[in-house]
Each structure stands twice: as structure tokens, then as C-alpha cells.
Design a protein around this motif. Structure first.
Motif, PDB file in Angstrom:
ATOM      1  N   GLN A 138       7.270   5.018   1.045  1.00 37.71           N
ATOM      2  CA  GLN A 138       5.834   4.837   1.149  1.00 37.71           C
ATOM      3  C   GLN A 138       5.140   6.171   1.413  1.00 37.71           C
ATOM      4  O   GLN A 138       5.664   7.047   2.097  1.00 37.71           O
ATOM      5  N   LYS A 139       3.966   6.306   0.855  1.00 35.02           N
ATOM      6  CA  LYS A 139       3.120   7.470   1.112  1.00 35.02           C
ATOM      7  C   LYS A 139       2.896   7.624   2.612  1.00 35.02           C
ATOM      8  O   LYS A 139       2.783   6.643   3.349  1.00 35.02           O
ATOM      9  N   SER A 140       2.827   8.854   3.089  1.00 34.27           N
ATOM     10  CA  SER A 140       2.636   9.101   4.515  1.00 34.27           C
ATOM     11  C   SER A 140       1.287   8.568   4.985  1.00 34.27           C
ATOM     12  O   SER A 140       0.289   8.608   4.255  1.00 34.27           O
ATOM     13  N   VAL A 141       1.269   8.064   6.208  1.00 36.66           N
ATOM     14  CA  VAL A 141       0.038   7.537   6.787  1.00 36.66           C
ATOM     15  C   VAL A 141      -0.853   8.681   7.222  1.00 36.66           C
ATOM     16  O   VAL A 141      -0.388   9.633   7.854  1.00 36.66           O
ATOM     17  N   ASP A 142      -2.125   8.594   6.896  1.00 37.73           N
ATOM     18  CA  ASP A 142      -3.118   9.556   7.361  1.00 37.73           C
ATOM     19  C   ASP A 142      -3.516   9.165   8.778  1.00 37.73           C
ATOM     20  O   ASP A 142      -4.266   8.214   8.988  1.00 37.73           O
ATOM     21  N   GLY A 198      -6.006   2.800  11.834  1.00 34.77           N
ATOM     22  CA  GLY A 198      -5.251   1.709  11.193  1.00 34.77           C
ATOM     23  C   GLY A 198      -4.937   0.624  12.195  1.00 34.77           C
ATOM     24  O   GLY A 198      -4.957   0.841  13.396  1.00 34.77           O
ATOM     25  N   LEU A 254      -4.061   4.013   2.875  1.00 33.79           N
ATOM     26  CA  LEU A 254      -3.008   4.459   1.973  1.00 33.79           C
ATOM     27  C   LEU A 254      -3.362   4.294   0.498  1.00 33.79           C
ATOM     28  O   LEU A 254      -2.839   5.013  -0.351  1.00 33.79           O
ATOM     29  N   THR A 300      -3.899   1.477  -2.908  1.00 35.20           N
ATOM     30  CA  THR A 300      -2.954   0.697  -3.716  1.00 35.20           C
ATOM     31  C   THR A 300      -3.619   0.334  -5.029  1.00 35.20           C
ATOM     32  O   THR A 300      -4.760   0.698  -5.280  1.00 35.20           O
ATOM     33  N   ALA A 324       0.822  -1.209   0.000  1.00 34.24           N
ATOM     34  CA  ALA A 324       0.000   0.000   0.000  1.00 34.24           C
ATOM     35  C   ALA A 324       0.858   1.264   0.000  1.00 34.24           C
ATOM     36  O   ALA A 324       1.987   1.279   0.495  1.00 34.24           O
ATOM     37  N   GLY A 325       0.296   2.319  -0.561  1.00 36.31           N
ATOM     38  CA  GLY A 325       0.953   3.625  -0.527  1.00 36.31           C
ATOM     39  C   GLY A 325       2.144   3.759  -1.441  1.00 36.31           C
ATOM     40  O   GLY A 325       2.998   4.614  -1.237  1.00 36.31           O
ATOM     41  N   ARG A 326       2.205   2.950  -2.490  1.00 27.77           N
ATOM     42  CA  ARG A 326       3.311   3.001  -3.447  1.00 27.77           C
ATOM     43  C   ARG A 326       2.744   2.982  -4.865  1.00 27.77           C
ATOM     44  O   ARG A 326       1.653   2.463  -5.104  1.00 27.77           O
TER      45      ARG A 326
END
Length: 295
Positions: free
Chosen positions: A239-243, A248, A260, A262, A176-178
Motif C-alpha cells: 500500500q502507498k505510504s500514509v500521509d 485519518g 491515500l 483510490t 485505498a492506496g493501491r
């Protein structure tokens, strides 16, 4: 008679197997073998092998299909989840007609359509700290495990269970987040980068299960880290920053869609890279089992 019929059936199965999967055999044959049918020996070796895929979701579904299309003859699918509509963006088995259905059941149907001779087993359960030994004890001792689960504690316990049984395992980090599938690599778990899930798993192995610790914070690394024999699939992309407002969990019991985001070209690549490592082990007789080296 019955014996003649059985022999004829076996010959037909072998012929179909070779027609389906000889391309994989030719890929792994060196071309220098004295045996002209060496590539078919590799196909037969794959057909005799057993792989267990833990987690049939965004990564595990693609990995399972890649293993089946490569000729693995015995597969064990482990999951208890159902397909959600929000799985459609990244999970192979998620289509309009399969929403609400069991992931392992739909995946098994798909794999048997690819290879009707596949010996498939489904275990309708999530892997937990309480049942990991029971699940692993169900598997044949020569099984290669492919870990596609989300929980850091469960991931670490699965690796420990494989270590105790001398079973090879390939573990997958978080997709996730990539956005860039070309950044995905496979390396020993000790070398994993940019992956919170694998970092947490590695920390647990060191803190709880006795794997050797690395240098402390601020300490100079004066030793060469010995590999743990645990191939890990991860991305070197940041990786994208976690909100933080989205919450989570680090457990396998999570909602259908993460904060995130994907896409299938990430989860699919993770699954394909992991499957390729498993096929390498089988076709090239280079099985790697987890070790717990001294520092």
C-alpha cells in the motif's frame, strides 16, 4: 380464480428469472447432472438466497450489483451515508444526478431496475459496537453477510456476531492506496497480507474476542495456523505510504475522500471478488462459517 392467477404470476416470474440469470446457472452447472434443467435449479437456489451487504460505498456498491446480476433474490443493504461528489471516482451509484442522495436508496433503485422481482430491504444505519447485535438479529438465519465497512472495531464485532449466529461472512480489506487490481485475492483472514485494516481487525479478534494468537514477535512459527472460516479479500500489493499530515481515522464515520486515493478499478475488483465468493457458497452448496479454533 385467485389461485389460478397466482400460479400464472409465479410461472411468469420463474420464466423471467430463468431468462435473466440462466447464464449464471450454466456457469455453475457441471454439465454431468442427469437433470437437463440443473442450471435452472441453480438459478432458483440463488433466487431463494439472502445476502446482506454492510457498507454501500466504494466496494459494497459494486459487490451488491454483482450479487443482484448473479440472481440473488433477497438482498439487504445497510448504510446511512449520502453520496458525495468525491465518491464519483470509485463508487458505482455516484453520478451527477445522485449527489447528496442516500446510498442505499439509490442502490436499491438500481438493483430493482436490474431485477424487478428482487426482494430488497434497506437498513438506514451505520454498524456500531452498540447496534451490531440488533442489526444481525433483523436478518434471516440463512443470510450470508458481506462486510464492506471501514472501521476495524466494527469489522471485528460484525465477524464475532456472525460467528455467534453461525452466519457466513466475507470481509473486505482496504482498497485505498493501491493501483494494481491483478494483485487482489481472496483467502482466509489468517493469511491476509499487506492490509492494515485486516491486520487491525485480526488483532482485535485475538486480543478482545479470544481468537487464537499467532507466534509472538521473534518467535518461530512451529504450528500450522488453522483457518478461521472467514474469507477475506485483500491485495498483496504494498500500500502507498500514509500521509501523516493528512490525519485519518479507523472509524466508519469518515470524510468522503481519504488521503491515500483510490480508483474504481480497485474498489470494483474488491467488490467483484467478494461477490464471487458469496455466489460460490450458494451455487456450490459450500457455505463457510466462522470458527474459533484452538491453537
Amino acid at each position: 380464480d385467485a389461485d389460478a392467477d397466482a400460479d400464472a404470476d409465479a410461472d411468469a416470474d420463474a420464466e423471467h428469472r430463468h431468462l435473466r440469470f440462466s447464464g449464471v446457472g450454466r456457469l455453475y452447472a457441471s454439465g454431468k447432472e442427469p437433470n437437463a434443467n440443473a442450471h435452472l435449479d441453480i438459478v432458483d437456489k440463488l433466487a431463494a438466497s439472502t445476502c446482506a451487504v454492510f457498507g454501500i460505498g466504494g466496494v459494497g456498491a459494486w459487490a451488491a450489483e454483482a450479487l443482484c446480476r448473479s440472481g440473488v433474490g433477497n438482498m439487504i443493504l445497510i448504510d446511512m451515508d449520502e453520496i458525495c461528489i468525491s465518491n464519483v471516482n470509485r463508487q458505482l451509484h455516484a453520478t451527477t444526478s445522485t449527489i447528496g442522495k442516500s446510498k442505499i436508496h439509490e442502490m436499491e433503485l438500481r438493483l430493482l431496475d436490474i431485477n424487478p422481482s428482487l426482494n430488497s430491504t434497506t437498513i438506514f444505519d451505520f454498524v456500531t459496537l452498540d447496534n451490531i447485535d440488533d442489526v444481525l438479529d433483523m436478518l434471516p438465519p440463512d443470510t450470508i453477510c458481506l462486510d464492506c465497512i471501514d472501521g476495524q472495531k466494527e469489522k471485528a464485532a460484525l465477524i464475532v456476531g456472525c460467528y455467534e449466529r453461525g452466519m457466513p461472512i466475507v470481509t473486505c480489506g482496504g482498497a485505498a492506496g493501491r493501483k494494481d487490481p491483478t494483485k487482489i485475492v481472496c483467502d482466509d483472514l489468517t493469511n491476509a497480507q499487506e492490509d492494515r485494516l485486516l491486520f487491525s481487525c485480526r488483532k482485535l479478534l485475538r486480543k478482545v474476542y479470544g481468537w487464537p494468537k499467532g507466534p509472538g514477535q521473534g518467535e518461530k512459527n512451529n504450528h500450522k495456523v488453522k483457518p478461521w472460516g472467514i474469507p477475506a479479500v485483500f491485495s498483496t500489493e504494498i500500500q502507498k505510504s500514509v500521509d501523516q499530515t493528512a490525519g485519518g481515522q479507523s472509524s466508519s464515520f469518515r470524510r468522503c475522500d481519504g488521503a491515500l486515493g483510490t480508483a474504481c478499478f480497485l474498489t470494483g475488483t474488491y467488490g467483484f471478488v467478494a461477490a464471487s465468493r458469496v455466489i460460490d457458497m450458494i451455487a456450490e452448496d459450500k457455505r463457510v462459517v466462522p470458527v474459533k479454533p484452538n491453537r
